[in-house]
Write a protein that holds these residues in place. Structure first.
Motif, PDB file in Angstrom:
ATOM      1  N   THR A  60      -6.505  -3.950   4.732  1.00 40.61           N
ATOM      2  CA  THR A  60      -7.204  -4.470   5.919  1.00 40.61           C
ATOM      3  C   THR A  60      -7.738  -3.360   6.816  1.00 40.61           C
ATOM      4  O   THR A  60      -8.643  -3.583   7.601  1.00 40.61           O
ATOM      5  CB  THR A  60      -6.212  -5.300   6.746  1.00 40.61           C
ATOM      6  OG1 THR A  60      -5.057  -4.472   7.004  1.00 40.61           O
ATOM      7  CG2 THR A  60      -5.780  -6.544   6.007  1.00 40.61           C
ATOM      8  N   SER A  92      -4.980   1.092   2.946  1.00 39.50           N
ATOM      9  CA  SER A  92      -4.748  -0.149   3.683  1.00 39.50           C
ATOM     10  C   SER A  92      -5.817  -1.156   3.313  1.00 39.50           C
ATOM     11  O   SER A  92      -7.008  -0.905   3.526  1.00 39.50           O
ATOM     12  CB  SER A  92      -4.780   0.110   5.192  1.00 39.50           C
ATOM     13  OG  SER A  92      -4.663  -1.117   5.881  1.00 39.50           O
ATOM     14  N   THR A 113      -3.652  -2.456   9.787  1.00 38.11           N
ATOM     15  CA  THR A 113      -2.191  -2.526   9.883  1.00 38.11           C
ATOM     16  C   THR A 113      -1.700  -1.462  10.866  1.00 38.11           C
ATOM     17  O   THR A 113      -2.017  -0.277  10.729  1.00 38.11           O
ATOM     18  CB  THR A 113      -1.566  -2.335   8.478  1.00 38.11           C
ATOM     19  OG1 THR A 113      -2.124  -3.338   7.636  1.00 38.11           O
ATOM     20  CG2 THR A 113      -0.058  -2.473   8.502  1.00 38.11           C
ATOM     21  N   SER A 163       0.826  -1.209   0.000  1.00 46.67           N
ATOM     22  CA  SER A 163       0.000   0.000   0.000  1.00 46.67           C
ATOM     23  C   SER A 163       0.861   1.260   0.000  1.00 46.67           C
ATOM     24  O   SER A 163       0.342   2.364   0.180  1.00 46.67           O
ATOM     25  CB  SER A 163      -0.933  -0.019   1.217  1.00 46.67           C
ATOM     26  OG  SER A 163      -1.709  -1.186   1.193  1.00 46.67           O
TER      27      SER A 163
END
Ligand SMILES: O=P(O)(O)OC[C@H]1O[C@](O)(CO)[C@@H](O)[C@@H]1O
Length: 544
Positions: free
Chosen positions: A207, A205, A210, A155
């Motif tokens: 998820t 990101s 992070t 990312s």
């Protein structure tokens, strides 16, 4: 023994390696004036010269046999079809769909992902156009001048590499910044240069959990809200790119400011998705689409070219040749040019996170080497740092050189000095310098010498290099180059029979640091870990 190392082809390759161990590339060139013609390929305007490799007419057919026997053709078809080849995570691997301009439906788990992709691309266009035109303004009504991408790993590395590589294509309206490290100096030094009224944060990101990214995102938000004294300013200064909508909303970003992507895009393959939003925010959406087109054309080429004329396949096979038969442990990526300076770091993640695996796709330990250590930096700097070891050290370091044929700058001599260094280095690595040549030179110069001096000046040569030459580092060419490398990594993973698309190896350290974090909140000595970890924690508590 695994079926790979047990195969007759693997054994033949071992035997062939023994046969050619003493052959020198300088003799191979001397004996065959057509070597370059035979061992170079072109895709679009990208020339791939692999003639400076330790291969004879027997080598590639054997390596190609290995590829055939690894069911490479079926594995390529499975990749593009959306089969769930990332078995441990039960996911498809469809970064190639992100750059497919086709609008015909592509159904995955009941959704037409082409429609989803094009709707996000459209949203990226509308948004980046609005920022460039000044239609999108900050909370106090000022136009945006700076964009800070907060993300890490895939990312960060891909978007940063592309934005820096395509600097000559920048629209000039936006300065791009990238913050990845949780070490506070990076964020603080970036914020110190910025005006909150004209700064846009892009929280990238997959998820949205992070730790580094979220810690930086919270600190950036606090900086913005404190500076503008307005919690409502977040809506105009924060956008998110994520698969985790709930977490983004929980963070406080307006749901309209979410750019979606999907779990079938791996982090290190995500620059083609909305994770790459910082790219159109710098160079405009038309150029971003050129990048996608370049990658798509490379995808079509990879799918359709016969293996013996297929650049990613040949790159992968040569890598396997050195990695598994010459025991080369590393692979250097050496772009000659400033704009590609982040390419080695980007490739390092793509290759090492993909193919740094010690079990095969069925969970059995492998009995062969998998992914190499990938490293490098922009030339010519390395020549004054580590090339000594490549030329005369005890380790074999296969290298990739990349260089555009033109520059958009015009200082006298710079360009040709750069190009002649690239040519000189690849030639020197191939041919080396013999003791006889050294002796002759010393004699001609009238110098005194002994055998020790001669030996010190000998270059063994015979060091393999691939060279990529292309006309201009345009968005399209860059897209193609990245995709060629992605497919190289895929082919190697396919032959090693590993899952190139998970990254379980990054989890343990994350978990353990999560457990240690509370220990650092007080000054009490700890005794519950191993003696080294206890000692380090306790000394840190003493000196902080
Ligand atoms: O985009 P995210 O979820 O913040 O992850 C960032 C990076 O962390 C990793 O999951 C592990 O290092 C990478 O694969 C990924 O690119």
């Amino acid at each position: 023994m695994s079926s790979l190392t047990d195969s007759a082809t693997w054994q033949e390759l071992r035997e062939h390696h023994r046969e050619i161990a003493e052959l020198h590339m300088r003799d191979m060139f001397a004996q065959d004036s057509k070597r370059f013609d035979k061992l170079s390929l072109k895709f679009q305007d990208i020339l791939f010269d692999f003639s400076k490799n330790r291969i004879t007419e027997k080598t590639l057919p054997l390596l190609l046999k290995l590829a055939e026997e690894s069911d490479l053709a079926d594995k390529i078809a499975a990749l593009f079809s959306g089969e769930k080849i990332n078995r441990t995570e039960n996911r498809s691997v469809l970064h190639t769909a992100l750059r497919n301009p086709g609008r015909q439906p592509f159904m995955l788990d009941g959704r037409d992902i082409h429609a989803d992709i094009h709707s996000v691309l459209n949203k990226m266009r509308v948004f980046s156009d609005a920022v460039h035109s000044g239609e999108w303004r900050g909370y106090t009504g000022k136009v945006i001048t700076d964009v800070v991408n907060i993300g890490i790993g895939g990312s960060d590395l891909g978007p940063k590499m592309v934005v820096r590589a395509l600097q000559p294509y920048a629209k000039g309206t936006i300065q791009s910044h990238f913050v990845s490290n949780v070490a506070q100096a990076e964020l603080i030094n970036t914020l110190n240069k910025l005006n909150p009224e004209t700064t846009l944060f892009l929280i990238a990101s997959k998820t949205f959990t992070t730790l580094e990214t979220m810690t930086n995102a919270f600190s950036a938000r606090a900086w913005l809200v404190d500076s503008l004294k307005a919690p409502g300013a977040v809506d105009k200064h924060f956008v998110a790119v994520s698969t985790n909508r709930d977490k983004v909303v929980e963070f406080g970003i307006d749901p309209d400011n979410i750019f979606e992507f999907w779990d079938w895009v791996g982090g290190r393959y995500s620059l083609w998705s909305a994770i790459g939003l910082s790219i159109p925010l710098n160079i405009g959406m038309d150029n971003f689409e050129q990048l996608l087109n370049g990658a798509h054309e490379a995808d079509e080429y990879f799918k359709n070219a016969p293996f013996e004329q297929n650049i990613p396949v040949i790159m992968a096979l040569l890598g396997i040749w050195y990695n598994n038969f010459f025991n080369a442990e590393t692979h250097a990526i050496l772009p000659y040019g400033y704009y590609l300076r982040y390419f080695p770091a980007f490739m390092q993640q793509m290759d090492m996170e993909s193919n740094g695996k010690n079990i095969d796709i069925d969970g059995n330990p492998v009995d062969y080497q998998t992914g190499p250590i990938v490293w490098g930096q922009a030339g010519t700097n390395g020549q004054h740092a580590y090339y000594q070891l490549i030329h005369q050290g005890t380790k074999l370091v296969p290298c990739d050189f990349l260089i555009p044929g033109t520059s958009c700058h015009f200082l006298p001599d710079h360009r040709n000095i750069l190009v002649s260094n690239f040519l000189g280095q690849t030639q020197a690595l191939m041919q080396g310098k013999t003791a006889d040549q050294v002796r002759k030179e010393l004699e001609q110069a009238g110098s005194e010498y002994d055998e020790a001096l001669i030996n010190a000046k000998v270059f063994p040569g015979n060091i393999p290099t691939n060279s990529f030459l292309f006309k201009v580092l345009s968005p399209k060419t860059l897209g193609s180059l990245i995709a060629l490398y992605e497919h190289k990594v895929f082919v190697q993973g396919a032959i090693w029979n590993i899952n190139s698309f998970d990254q379980m190896g990054v989890e343990l350290g994350k978990k353990l640091s999560g457990a240690i974090f509370p220990e650092l909140q007080n000054d009490q000595p700890v005794h519950s870990y191993d003696s080294s970890t206890n000692g380090l924690i306790n000394y840190l508590k003493e000196i902080r």
